[in-house]
Write a protein that holds these residues in place. Structure first.
Motif, PDB file in Angstrom:
ATOM      1  N   ASN A   1      13.229  19.255  -0.677  1.00  0.00           N
ATOM      2  CA  ASN A   1      14.617  19.987  -0.360  1.00  0.00           C
ATOM      3  C   ASN A   1      14.998  19.597   1.222  1.00  0.00           C
ATOM      4  N   LEU A   2      15.743  18.820   1.215  1.00  0.00           N
ATOM      5  CA  LEU A   2      16.426  18.104   2.599  1.00  0.00           C
ATOM      6  C   LEU A   2      17.673  18.270   2.839  1.00  0.00           C
ATOM      7  N   PRO A   3      18.297  19.506   3.289  1.00  0.00           N
ATOM      8  CA  PRO A   3      19.582  19.734   3.488  1.00  0.00           C
ATOM      9  C   PRO A   3      20.328  18.935   4.166  1.00  0.00           C
ATOM     10  N   ASN A   4      20.032  18.259   5.408  1.00  0.00           N
ATOM     11  CA  ASN A   4      20.864  17.513   6.061  1.00  0.00           C
ATOM     12  C   ASN A   4      20.762  16.049   5.322  1.00  0.00           C
ATOM     13  N   LEU A   5      20.007  15.836   4.581  1.00  0.00           N
ATOM     14  CA  LEU A   5      19.928  14.254   3.910  1.00  0.00           C
ATOM     15  C   LEU A   5      21.404  13.938   3.278  1.00  0.00           C
TER      16      LEU A   5
ATOM     17  N   SER B   1       5.523  15.606   1.229  1.00  0.00           N
ATOM     18  CA  SER B   1       5.762  16.170   2.719  1.00  0.00           C
ATOM     19  C   SER B   1       6.917  15.710   3.382  1.00  0.00           C
ATOM     20  N   LEU B   2       7.459  14.651   2.705  1.00  0.00           N
ATOM     21  CA  LEU B   2       9.055  14.287   3.264  1.00  0.00           C
ATOM     22  C   LEU B   2       9.693  15.309   3.333  1.00  0.00           C
ATOM     23  N   SER B   3       9.438  16.649   2.524  1.00  0.00           N
ATOM     24  CA  SER B   3      10.550  17.500   2.544  1.00  0.00           C
ATOM     25  C   SER B   3      10.281  18.436   3.823  1.00  0.00           C
ATOM     26  N   SER B   4       9.286  18.282   4.689  1.00  0.00           N
ATOM     27  CA  SER B   4       9.111  18.875   6.113  1.00  0.00           C
ATOM     28  C   SER B   4      10.134  18.108   7.042  1.00  0.00           C
ATOM     29  N   LEU B   5      10.697  17.144   6.350  1.00  0.00           N
ATOM     30  CA  LEU B   5      11.422  16.394   7.744  1.00  0.00           C
ATOM     31  C   LEU B   5      13.016  17.159   7.646  1.00  0.00           C
ATOM     32  N   SER B   6      13.216  18.267   8.402  1.00  0.00           N
ATOM     33  CA  SER B   6      14.280  19.072   8.341  1.00  0.00           C
ATOM     34  C   SER B   6      15.583  18.154   8.973  1.00  0.00           C
TER      35      SER B   6
ATOM     36  N   GLY C   1       0.823  -1.304   0.003  1.00  0.00           N
ATOM     37  CA  GLY C   1      -0.060   0.064  -0.021  1.00  0.00           C
ATOM     38  C   GLY C   1       0.610   1.270   0.196  1.00  0.00           C
ATOM     39  N   PRO C   2       0.134   2.518   0.072  1.00  0.00           N
ATOM     40  CA  PRO C   2       0.844   3.803   0.032  1.00  0.00           C
ATOM     41  C   PRO C   2       1.724   4.236   1.383  1.00  0.00           C
ATOM     42  N   LEU C   3       2.761   4.951   1.067  1.00  0.00           N
ATOM     43  CA  LEU C   3       3.368   5.378   2.285  1.00  0.00           C
ATOM     44  C   LEU C   3       2.553   6.589   2.834  1.00  0.00           C
ATOM     45  N   PRO C   4       2.872   7.113   4.185  1.00  0.00           N
ATOM     46  CA  PRO C   4       1.857   7.949   4.651  1.00  0.00           C
ATOM     47  C   PRO C   4       1.999   9.316   3.915  1.00  0.00           C
ATOM     48  N   VAL C   5       0.638   9.710   3.810  1.00  0.00           N
ATOM     49  CA  VAL C   5       0.760  11.225   2.851  1.00  0.00           C
ATOM     50  C   VAL C   5       1.319  12.139   3.546  1.00  0.00           C
ATOM     51  N   ASP C   6       1.274  12.257   4.870  1.00  0.00           N
ATOM     52  CA  ASP C   6       1.700  13.535   5.807  1.00  0.00           C
ATOM     53  C   ASP C   6       2.818  13.236   6.643  1.00  0.00           C
ATOM     54  N   PHE C   7       4.044  13.236   6.196  1.00  0.00           N
ATOM     55  CA  PHE C   7       5.181  13.133   7.192  1.00  0.00           C
ATOM     56  C   PHE C   7       5.580  14.070   8.002  1.00  0.00           C
ATOM     57  N   SER C   8       4.822  15.274   7.815  1.00  0.00           N
ATOM     58  CA  SER C   8       5.001  16.454   8.690  1.00  0.00           C
ATOM     59  C   SER C   8       4.742  16.128  10.046  1.00  0.00           C
ATOM     60  N   VAL C   9       4.009  15.058  10.585  1.00  0.00           N
ATOM     61  CA  VAL C   9       3.702  14.629  11.843  1.00  0.00           C
ATOM     62  C   VAL C   9       4.928  14.212  12.740  1.00  0.00           C
ATOM     63  N   TRP C  10       6.098  13.711  12.026  1.00  0.00           N
ATOM     64  CA  TRP C  10       7.147  13.210  12.726  1.00  0.00           C
ATOM     65  C   TRP C  10       8.381  14.243  12.499  1.00  0.00           C
ATOM     66  N   ARG C  11       8.257  15.466  13.019  1.00  0.00           N
ATOM     67  CA  ARG C  11       9.130  16.577  12.660  1.00  0.00           C
ATOM     68  C   ARG C  11      10.685  16.074  13.196  1.00  0.00           C
TER      69      ARG C  11
ATOM     70  N   LEU D   1      11.984  12.989  12.747  1.00  0.00           N
ATOM     71  CA  LEU D   1      12.792  11.618  12.043  1.00  0.00           C
ATOM     72  C   LEU D   1      13.825  12.020  11.364  1.00  0.00           C
ATOM     73  N   THR D   2      14.844  11.256  11.599  1.00  0.00           N
ATOM     74  CA  THR D   2      16.297  11.370  11.379  1.00  0.00           C
ATOM     75  C   THR D   2      16.636  10.167  10.427  1.00  0.00           C
ATOM     76  N   ILE D   3      16.529   8.901  10.849  1.00  0.00           N
ATOM     77  CA  ILE D   3      16.646   7.858   9.933  1.00  0.00           C
ATOM     78  C   ILE D   3      15.407   7.075   9.618  1.00  0.00           C
ATOM     79  N   VAL D   4      15.103   7.069   8.370  1.00  0.00           N
ATOM     80  CA  VAL D   4      13.808   6.111   7.765  1.00  0.00           C
ATOM     81  C   VAL D   4      14.227   5.175   6.759  1.00  0.00           C
ATOM     82  N   ASN D   5      14.183   3.930   7.171  1.00  0.00           N
ATOM     83  CA  ASN D   5      14.301   2.711   6.239  1.00  0.00           C
ATOM     84  C   ASN D   5      13.185   1.828   6.096  1.00  0.00           C
ATOM     85  N   LEU D   6      12.452   2.042   5.062  1.00  0.00           N
ATOM     86  CA  LEU D   6      11.387   1.176   4.534  1.00  0.00           C
ATOM     87  C   LEU D   6      11.798   0.395   3.397  1.00  0.00           C
ATOM     88  N   SER D   7      13.081   0.075   3.289  1.00  0.00           N
ATOM     89  CA  SER D   7      13.401  -0.611   1.993  1.00  0.00           C
ATOM     90  C   SER D   7      13.189  -1.981   2.225  1.00  0.00           C
ATOM     91  N   ASN D   8      13.172  -2.672   0.884  1.00  0.00           N
ATOM     92  CA  ASN D   8      12.652  -4.057   0.783  1.00  0.00           C
ATOM     93  C   ASN D   8      11.177  -4.600   1.289  1.00  0.00           C
TER      94      ASN D   8
END
Ligand SMILES: *[C@@H]1O[C@H](CO)[C@@H](O)[C@H](O)[C@H]1NC(C)=O
Ligand SMILES: *[C@@H]1O[C@H](CO)[C@@H](O)[C@H](O)[C@H]1NC(C)=O
Ligand SMILES: *[C@@H]1O[C@H](CO)[C@@H](O)[C@H](O)[C@H]1NC(C)=O
Ligand SMILES: *[C@@H]1O[C@H](CO)[C@@H](O)[C@H](O)[C@H]1NC(C)=O
Ligand SMILES: *[C@@H]1O[C@H](CO)[C@@H](O)[C@H](O)[C@H]1NC(C)=O
Ligand SMILES: *[C@@H]1O[C@H](CO)[C@@H](O)[C@H](O)[C@H]1NC(C)=O
Ligand SMILES: *[C@@H]1O[C@H](CO)[C@@H](O)[C@H](O)[C@H]1NC(C)=O
Ligand SMILES: *[C@@H]1O[C@H](CO)[C@@H](O)[C@H](O)[C@H]1NC(C)=O
Length: 623
Positions: free
Chosen positions: A183-187, A158-163, A129-139, A141-148
């Motif tokens: 736009n994720l300057p720390n990525l 909304s991933l853009s809001s994860l500064s 199924g889909p990824l969450p639409v609104d990632f901004s609720v987890w301000r 978040l530093t490492i996200v691994n949803l691979s495989n």
């Protein structure tokens, strides 16, 4: 509802029950519900009778022990969808790892309640199924691994809001559509390979190499990589940006002037380096001479039968003091107790000669201490080969380790061609050094103290494990105050006089080394604002305020699947550096704990390998 009940209970029990205890109680219930509703192949030892924070596998609490902040259950054999309204009640959760299970279903919608989530590891499952639409609720978040997994649909804008985001891995899913402009300057780490993405790579992501987009539409690979991302600690990133913004014209003028001064100083430095280079081939005798003793005098003393190099049993060096004095010597470093030289003898043998200053005991006591030190034969303790005692000169001879100290490996110049110390090596350094110090603490009726535990006294033995040096000197030297800045970073708060070092203070210093290995930072370092930072205090503040990846060395975040070990090691380090000496663990216990970090991981890896190969496992009774 349940929270209300717990509160009501508290009210009845009265003063015995605090609000904090109630929060932990409700976290505990959430975990029990999770375990009972979620089928798994391997048992969890979550026993209601035992304390959640101390005894439950994979569960970690906040420092005050009031909330569950991390749940790490990789490869437990969970299957089916995550039961609703269980994990999502752990509102203080920061780390969640359920990687390498057989979890199905969609991304749990109620995870939106986990507002403090910082690390999320769900890779190697069967989510769809889909990824969450609104990632901004987890301000945070530093490492996200949803691979495989089998996630489909498009990559949310909304991933853009994860500064705070440092790593994002969505590789090997079924994601489709075009890549949004993120736009994720720390990525720093990105992997979107093996999906069904189309279109082109937006400008903001063109700094990543093409390998991160492989296995999608060919059209994605049609761009030129802009300069690769600069590896900056996220902390520095924000700070630097702020400082630059504030530069005034006067400051700029200052920089120009300072710049020209630097150029002039640079020339001076080069000259100095040339002069010093010529000096290094000068003989060891010459070095001694600089210490107010002529070589002739030293040699004549050596001929005095009572003053000669004393070798320890089992040492097959064949040289005498005269050979040593003729050897070419190079300063390796000035330490707490004296200066260390690398001496190359005429037959090309290389040894380290340590020249002690301010020895505060007579010959007999000195010899006794040397005998204690020289009798330690252990693969994690650098052997004392020989010593020399005269009224004016006290020397110690050790083997030479060409790889340099752990301090130079960690804090030597970064970037360029330096190979980062990998996690495996860092763990082996810690295990070796811990075993070595534990061995030292057994000596002399269990009373011997190392007294100078620091990363510049740790080397790598032939098996690439840590190996400690420079031990047992604190008691025979005169007191040293004030300590040189660097040494101060290792000193336990209760030690005001270096002669009074104890075994618990060795444990403290060792804890600082663990923190160095984890953070890559020096025990005392300066920030951009010239503020002096003590590593222990800094880690405390970071851990207290926000449990994020910021505490760990960026070089370590590149290694896959080590987050559990990092966090466990951090906990061991924190236990070593507690303020009260009698609350620190014994060195032998520390060694055991570090060995267990590795052991646990080895077991985990092998059982995961099994579950990933879907070997049928007997369904276990219990939870
Ligand atoms: C939990 O406590 C029990 C009983 O004290 C003990 O047997 C078990 O090893 C402990 N488990 C952990 C992970 O500490
Ligand atoms: C989230 O983390 C912050 C900082 O660590 C803390 O003050 C806050 O209480 C946490 N939120 C919850 C719901 O626990
Ligand atoms: C995120 O981290 C900050 C500290 O960096 C903390 O104050 C805050 O409570 C955390 N949680 C959220 C939801 O922002
Ligand atoms: C993953 O789930 C899909 C259905 O969503 C199923 O067809 C497939 O067999 C599952 N794969 C594994 C490895 O369980
Ligand atoms: C995602 O997969 C589900 C089945 O697992 C399917 O019903 C849905 O249409 C897919 N969505 C997209 C956008 O492909
Ligand atoms: C992608 O995942 C599937 C199982 O979900 C696995 O068989 C395959 O090896 C993975 N591919 C890569 C490139 O990792
Ligand atoms: C990205 O993920 C794929 C599939 O898991 C893997 O084969 C590849 O090595 C990864 N690439 C990078 C740059 O991490
Ligand atoms: C994410 O998981 C994959 C597969 O296990 C691993 O190769 C990768 O290093 C992980 N990435 C991060 C940033 O943890």
């Amino acid at each position: 509802m349940e929270k209300l009940q717990v509160f009501a209970l508290c009210f009845l029990v009265g003063s015995f029950c605090s609000v904090a205890g109630a929060l932990l109680q409700s976290d505990k219930q959430a975990l029990l519900d999770f375990a009972s509703k979620f089928a798994h192949l391997r048992p969890l030892n979550w026993n209601e009778q035992y304390p959640v924070c101390k005894n439950w596998t994979g569960v970690t609490c906040s420092e005050d022990g009031n909330r569950v902040i991390s749940v790490r259950l990789p490869g437990v054999g969970f299957h089916g969808p995550i039961p609703e309204n269980t994990l999502s009640r752990l509102s203080a959760l920061k780390i969640l790892s359920l990687r390498s299970n057989g979890i199905t279903g969609t991304f749990p919608p109620d995870f939106g309640n986990l507002k403090n989530l910082t690390f999320l590891y769900l890779q190697h499952n069967n989510f769809s199924g889909p990824l969450p639409v609104d990632f901004s609720v987890w301000r945070n978040l530093t490492i996200v691994n949803l691979s495989n997994n089998g996630f489909n649909g498009s990559i949310p804008r909304s991933l853009s809001s994860l500064s705070q985001l440092i790593a994002l891995n969505l590789a090997n899913n079924s994601l489709s559509g075009e890549l949004p402009d993120l736009n994720l300057p720390n990525l720093q780490l990105l992997n979107l390979s093996h999906n069904n993405l189309v279109g082109s790579v937006p400008k903001s992501l063109q700094r990543f190499p093409k390998s991160v987009f492989l296995g999608n539409s060919e059209s994605l690979l049609d761009y030129t990589v802009t300069s690769s991302p600069i590896v900056l600690a996220p902390h520095d990133h924000n700070r630097r940006a702020k400082t630059v913004g504030k530069l005034s014209e006067r400051a700029l003028l200052g920089i120009v002037i300072a710049g020209s001064v630097l150029v002039i100083l640079g020339f001076g430095f080069l000259l100095l380096v040339c002069l010093l280079k010529r000096k290094t081939v000068e003989g060891f005798a010459g070095k001694l001479e600089k210490g107010d003793m002529s070589p002739e005098k030293a040699i004549s003393r050596s001929q005095d039968a009572s003053n000669k190099l004393v070798f320890f049993e089992g040492c097959n060096y064949a040289f005498d003091l005269e050979d040593l004095l003729r050897a070419s010597a190079e300063v390796l470093g000035k330490g707490t107790f004296g200066t260390a030289y690398k001496a190359i003898l005429e037959d090309a043998t290389m040894v380290v000669v340590k020249r002690l200053k301010d020895v505060n005991v007579g010959k007999r006591e000195f010899e006794q201490q040397m005998d204690v030190i020289g009798s330690i034969k252990h693969e994690n303790v650098i052997e004392l080969r020989a010593y020399y005692y005269s009224k004016d000169e006290k020397l110690m001879v050790y083997d030479y380790y060409s790889q340099g100290s752990v301090a130079s490996m960690l804090h030597g110049k970064r970037g360029d061609n330096r190979t980062p110390l990998d996690w495996e090596t860092r763990v082996n350094i810690a295990i070796g050094a811990a075993r070595g110090i534990a061995r030292i603490h057994m000596e002399n009726g269990g009373k011997l103290v190392h007294g100078n535990v620091k990363s510049s006294n740790i080397f790598l033995n032939s098996r690439q494990f840590g190996c400690v040096s420079d031990l047992g000197l604190s008691t025979i030297m005169s007191s040293l105050a004030p300590p040189i800045a660097r040494a101060a970073g290792y000193r336990a708060p209760e030690v005001t006089d270096t002669r009074k070092a104890t075994q618990p203070s060795d444990v403290y210093s060792f804890g600082v080394i663990l923190l160095e290995l984890l953070t890559g930072k020096s025990p005392v370092h300066t920030t951009n604002g010239d503020e002096i930072v003590h590593l222990v205090r800094w880690v405390h503040s970071v851990v207290r305020e926000e449990w994020t990846a910021e505490v760990f060395d960026v070089e370590l975040l590149r290694y896959p699947n080590i987050e559990e070990e990092l966090v466990e090691m951090l906990q061991i380090a924190m236990a070593c550096v507690v303020r009260m000496p009698d609350q620190r663990p014994k060195m032998s216990e520390v060694a055991k704990m570090i060995e267990n970090v590795r052991l646990a991981e080895t077991n985990r890896a092998s059982s995961e390998a099994k579950s990933e190969n879907s070997t049928p496992m007997p369904r276990s009774p219990g939870l």
